[in-house]
Scaffold this active site. Structure first.
Site, PDB file in Angstrom:
ATOM      1  N   ASP A 164      60.771  43.243  21.410  1.00  0.00           N
ATOM      2  CA  ASP A 164      60.878  44.010  22.543  1.00  0.00           C
ATOM      3  C   ASP A 164      59.781  45.004  22.912  1.00  0.00           C
ATOM      4  O   ASP A 164      59.724  45.862  23.594  1.00  0.00           O
ATOM      5  CB  ASP A 164      62.179  45.007  22.555  1.00  0.00           C
ATOM      6  CG  ASP A 164      63.335  43.811  22.548  1.00  0.00           C
ATOM      7  OD1 ASP A 164      63.340  42.777  23.332  1.00  0.00           O
ATOM      8  OD2 ASP A 164      64.559  44.097  22.251  1.00  0.00           O
ATOM      9  N   PRO A 191      68.567  48.022   4.559  1.00  0.00           N
ATOM     10  CA  PRO A 191      69.710  48.417   3.951  1.00  0.00           C
ATOM     11  C   PRO A 191      70.777  47.268   4.093  1.00  0.00           C
ATOM     12  O   PRO A 191      71.792  47.397   3.050  1.00  0.00           O
ATOM     13  CB  PRO A 191      70.158  50.025   4.597  1.00  0.00           C
ATOM     14  CG  PRO A 191      69.025  50.165   5.311  1.00  0.00           C
ATOM     15  CD  PRO A 191      68.375  48.847   5.767  1.00  0.00           C
TER      16      PRO A 191
END
Length: 524
Positions: free
Chosen positions: A115, A54
């Site tokens: 991660d 976004p």
């Protein structure tokens, strides 16, 4: 049963290849700084990049506007995976990343999720690049910081001009392939090129120009042994290993030999101040005009860099995830220039020693025989609030200042002291963690109505000051948006000058009495 002729595989390694990614479609999920680093690497490999998010960082917004990437301004949807050859998830939502990985697995699309190492099909390595040369160090995601250190040591051990030498050899190899085509000549071409690459020093191969390459091609057509080629163009005939090992020079004779003294370069660690060139020290201004090489932080504004008159400008690519790699690249370029006897300016935002890793850089260059000279700069920690009418100390309001970093080592938040009404806190690099920092302050019993200010691009023409309270500043920032770099000021000094008369009650009464009784002829 062990056969000494054949090695036994030990397992546990990665299948490391140089993936030819030209025109491959990669989808990057996320629009933050980690995504920016991944996008840059993909573009360097000539991939076709689509980013779905976004919002975008300034860098990704620029790349979208320039047509370097395709931007889909919405949240990730499964249909975004259509016709993609690779997916890179960089978002902070582990559950959503796991969903993306699962979808990619179903479609047999290689995926990396930041991660979440155990779910990745591949990992990113610590890379040194010099033109066509790329050296990558992998630790199977066990010790990425150590990988950076190992890569740096390898890069420092390379002969100067290795990348250029490879480029030159590639040109010569193609020239020979075109000039002597045919599969029947393959062995002849390979044998001659092997002898050349094994014999000539890399430093000499790096110095070749087009004339030298033509001469070498002529030597190939005559099938001249590369070790017998005499001086031509910029090259000099190399010394064989035999000559090096058998030639002996007595120490007493060495004293009579005059060696050419190698010029030693000089490095300055220079603070760039707030960003407006008018805030530079006179010495910093002069050094920028005299420098041969300027090693600059990514955030140095262009008006400051415009002061560089003749020097090369090398800008660090310090983004989250590759900041250490970018730092090593700066080190390598700095040492290269110093060994060439050049004047190097390491230009750092603000002051080099205020959360600028300046101390680390001093140690690095000192260990390699170069003594950096420090040229302090105006730190935004003190001057940023000042140019926005926030006195970090003010009689009766604030008598001490504490400077903290919102981006400590290992991505940790700083330790917050107990609340003191007369202390001003200044956080650098904290805007991206504004919500976490404010939450930490409130949990440490800082008053919810304590004045807080965000100062963006302090000292520049487009600087902006946002004021709120500890409990309202996050909502205000979300509503107005943020535009890093910025700093966070917390304390009663934020509003000290909003209504100066209202501060009179907080001035010591004894001081007020002294002021009243002060003889007029003693007042300056």
């Amino acid at each position: 049963m062990t056969n000494p002729k054949y090695p036994n595989p030990t397992g546990g390694g990665s299948f490391i290849v140089a993936y030819r990614a030209v025109d491959k479609h990669v989808l990057v999920v996320g629009g933050g700084q980690v995504a920016a680093g991944r996008v840059f690497n993909a573009l360097e490999a000539d991939m076709i990049v689509t980013v779905v998010s976004p919002k975008l960082t300034g860098e990704l917004q620029y790349r979208a506007e320039e047509g370097q990437i395709t931007w889909i301004g919405e949240e990730f949807k499964p249909e975004h995976l259509e016709n993609k050859d690779m997916v890179l998830s960089t978002i902070d939502d582990p559950e959503e990343s796991k969903r993306i990985v699962s979808l990619c697995n179903d479609l047999k699309i290689p995926v990396n999720a930041a991660d979440i190492n155990n779910l990745c099909d591949f990992w990113f390595m610590s890379i040194h690049r010099d033109g066509p040369l790329q050296i990558a160090v992998a630790t199977n995601s066990k010790a990425p910081r150590l990988a950076n250190r190992i890569r740096m040591q390898i890069a420092n051990s390379l002969p100067k001009g290795t990348g250029k030498a490879i480029e030159n050899i590639g040109i010569l190899r193609e020239k020979i392939r075109i000039g002597d085509p045919g599969i029947e000549n393959t062995r002849k071409r390979m044998t001659w090129m092997k002898q050349l690459c094994d014999y000539w020093p890399i430093e000499q191969l790096a110095k070749m120009d087009s004339s030298d390459i033509n001469d070498l091609f002529a030597s190939y057509t005559k099938q001249q042994d590369p070790s017998t080629i005499k001086t031509f163009g910029t090259l000099t005939t190399p010394t064989t290993n035999t000559e090096i090992t058998t030639e002996k020079i007595e120490i007493s004779k060495c004293r009579s030999i005059k060696f050419e003294q190698k010029t030693k370069g000089k490095i300055y660690l220079v603070g760039a101040g707030l960003g407006d060139p008018d805030f530079l020290t006179m010495k910093a201004h002069r050094l920028l005009q005299e420098a041969d090489v300027v090693l600059a932080d990514k955030l140095i504004p262009s008006p400051v860099l415009d002061l560089v008159k003749k020097g090369e400008i090398f800008i660090a690519r310090k983004f989250p995830g590759i900041a250490d790699i970018a730092q090593q690249e700066l080190y390598i370029r700095g040492i290269e220039a110093l060994e060439q006897g050049k004047l190097v300016v390491r230009l750092k935002q603000g002051d080099p020693f205020v959360f600028g890793r300046g101390g680390e850089e001093v140690v690095f260059f000192e260990e390699r025989g170069y003594e950096p000279e420090i040229v302090p700069g105006i730190s935004s920690a003190l001057a940023g609030p000042g140019v926005n009418k926030i006195p970090v100390t003010h009689r009766g309001v604030s008598d001490q200042v504490l400077i903290l970093s919102g981006n400590n080592r290992f991505n940790k938040l700083p330790e917050i002291p107990t609340f003191l009404s007369t202390r001003t806190l200044v956080f650098l690099m904290a805007i991206n963690k504004l919500e976490q920092v404010c939450k930490l302050l409130l949990e440490t019993n800082y008053p919810p109505n304590l004045p807080v200010s965000i100062i963006e691009k302090a000292g520049c023409e487009n600087q902006r000051k946002i004021v709120g309270t500890l409990e309202s500043i996050v909502e205000i920032s979300n509503r107005l948006g943020n535009n890093p770099p910025g700093l966070l000021v917390v304390g009663n000094s934020v509003t000290a000058l909003d209504n100066p008369s209202s501060n009179e009650s907080s001035i010591d009464s004894s001081f007020k009495q002294i002021a009243i009784n002060q003889p007029i002829d003693e007042c300056g």
